[in-house]
Design a protein around this motif. Sequence first.
Motif, PDB file in Angstrom:
ATOM      1  N   ASP A 217       0.788  -1.173  -0.061  1.00 41.15           N
ATOM      2  CA  ASP A 217       0.063  -0.183   0.057  1.00 41.15           C
ATOM      3  C   ASP A 217       0.857   1.147  -0.165  1.00 41.15           C
ATOM      4  O   ASP A 217       1.397   1.753   0.907  1.00 41.15           O
ATOM      5  CB  ASP A 217      -0.936  -0.129   1.252  1.00 41.15           C
ATOM      6  CG  ASP A 217      -1.896   1.226   1.271  1.00 41.15           C
ATOM      7  OD1 ASP A 217      -1.744   2.002   0.346  1.00 41.15           O
ATOM      8  OD2 ASP A 217      -2.765   1.229   1.987  1.00 41.15           O
ATOM      9  N   SER A 219      -0.187   4.069  -1.082  1.00 39.40           N
ATOM     10  CA  SER A 219      -1.333   5.143  -1.292  1.00 39.40           C
ATOM     11  C   SER A 219      -0.657   6.759  -0.781  1.00 39.40           C
ATOM     12  O   SER A 219      -1.038   7.748  -1.279  1.00 39.40           O
ATOM     13  CB  SER A 219      -2.653   5.048  -0.509  1.00 39.40           C
ATOM     14  OG  SER A 219      -3.247   3.946  -1.193  1.00 39.40           O
ATOM     15  N   GLY A 220       0.108   6.586   0.318  1.00 36.69           N
ATOM     16  CA  GLY A 220       0.801   8.027   0.762  1.00 36.69           C
ATOM     17  C   GLY A 220       1.795   8.518  -0.059  1.00 36.69           C
ATOM     18  O   GLY A 220       1.913   9.674  -0.226  1.00 36.69           O
ATOM     19  N   PRO A 223      -0.610   9.244  -4.248  1.00 35.98           N
ATOM     20  CA  PRO A 223      -2.229   9.332  -3.830  1.00 35.98           C
ATOM     21  C   PRO A 223      -2.801   9.314  -5.213  1.00 35.98           C
ATOM     22  O   PRO A 223      -2.545   9.511  -6.178  1.00 35.98           O
ATOM     23  CB  PRO A 223      -2.145  10.857  -3.412  1.00 35.98           C
ATOM     24  CG  PRO A 223      -0.823  10.969  -2.993  1.00 35.98           C
ATOM     25  CD  PRO A 223       0.063  10.533  -4.030  1.00 35.98           C
ATOM     26  N   ASP A 225      -5.414  10.380  -6.085  1.00 35.18           N
ATOM     27  CA  ASP A 225      -6.143  11.753  -6.759  1.00 35.18           C
ATOM     28  C   ASP A 225      -4.884  12.796  -7.226  1.00 35.18           C
ATOM     29  O   ASP A 225      -5.430  13.879  -7.484  1.00 35.18           O
ATOM     30  CB  ASP A 225      -7.067  12.472  -5.590  1.00 35.18           C
ATOM     31  CG  ASP A 225      -6.615  12.763  -4.482  1.00 35.18           C
ATOM     32  OD1 ASP A 225      -5.373  12.095  -4.244  1.00 35.18           O
ATOM     33  OD2 ASP A 225      -7.044  13.144  -3.760  1.00 35.18           O
ATOM     34  N   SER A 226      -3.691  12.272  -7.106  1.00 35.65           N
ATOM     35  CA  SER A 226      -2.632  13.127  -7.607  1.00 35.65           C
ATOM     36  C   SER A 226      -2.507  12.997  -8.850  1.00 35.65           C
ATOM     37  O   SER A 226      -2.812  12.157  -9.796  1.00 35.65           O
ATOM     38  CB  SER A 226      -1.391  12.667  -6.760  1.00 35.65           C
ATOM     39  OG  SER A 226      -0.985  11.701  -7.399  1.00 35.65           O
ATOM     40  N   GLY A 229      -0.424   9.833  -9.769  1.00 41.15           N
ATOM     41  CA  GLY A 229      -1.420   8.885  -9.597  1.00 41.15           C
ATOM     42  C   GLY A 229      -2.461   8.674 -10.690  1.00 41.15           C
ATOM     43  O   GLY A 229      -2.590   7.387 -11.154  1.00 41.15           O
TER      44      GLY A 229
END
Length: 294
Positions: A217, A219-220, A223, A225-226, A229
């Motif tokens: 993971d 996601s940090g 992200p 929504d970046s 990403g």
Amino acid sequence: MFSNYLIGLREGLEASLVVCILIAYLVKTERREALKPVWAGIAVAVLLALGFGSALEFGSQELTFEAQEALGGSLSILAVVLVTWMVFWMRRTARHLRSELHGKLDAALAMGTGALVVTAFLAVGREGLETALFVWASVHAAGDGTPRPLIGVALGLATAVLLGWLFYRGALRINLSRFFTWTGGMLVVVAAGVLAYGFHDLQEADWLPGLTDKAFDISGAVPPDSWYGTLLKGVFNFQPDPTVLQVTVWLLYLVPTLALFLAPVGFASGKGKVKAPDDQGTQPEDRPSTASQA
């Protein structure tokens, strides 16, 4: 968006080359009366592909969440199988596509108008149905709720039509073997992402276990929504928190398929030595013909 542009370009160019070869052959052999049946077959094939894509999109909206995920996962796997077969088939037959189509067209001309319609329909329809299915699966995997994937497909198809017209006019010569090799390799990478997401859909539909078993993971760091990403998601169907099954399927598909696809044709077929392609990538007699050079 880029991955969908690539799908539209790759599949659309194959269909455009088919149309170019069929029309140019009829023009050269002075059989212009056969053009209308051929265009009729092409039009029916295009309408069928559009209808198939619409049925997939709007029909799936009436299903429950689990049924949608099961349908999406199943069709994603089917789309990957068809696209994988297609890229290998085109790699193997690109040089002889013209002569193969000429033979089918001669046989159809001998049988009559109906056979011409069927020949043109089959030649273009397969590409259209594959495109509709793979585009739907790719858009479903992207799942960003924006029109960007469809815009990418439309731009890819428009580019393919333009390239096909330039081929027909004799204004463009490109190395088709190299083009289909590079775009095919990139499409295999896209297909790997679609396949992995298809298995994720089946996990969400409770058809497969392991939905909560995450391989990693990040996601940090990435992200969803970046901008980067979103870019990775749009191009490779990248997911920052895939399941173990997704990663396993992705690797088991991508590594051997890409290695086999990029291997010399003789090696892949077990024939030993491979004859090097000519400088143009296609023999002059196998290149798309023009109205004056069919």
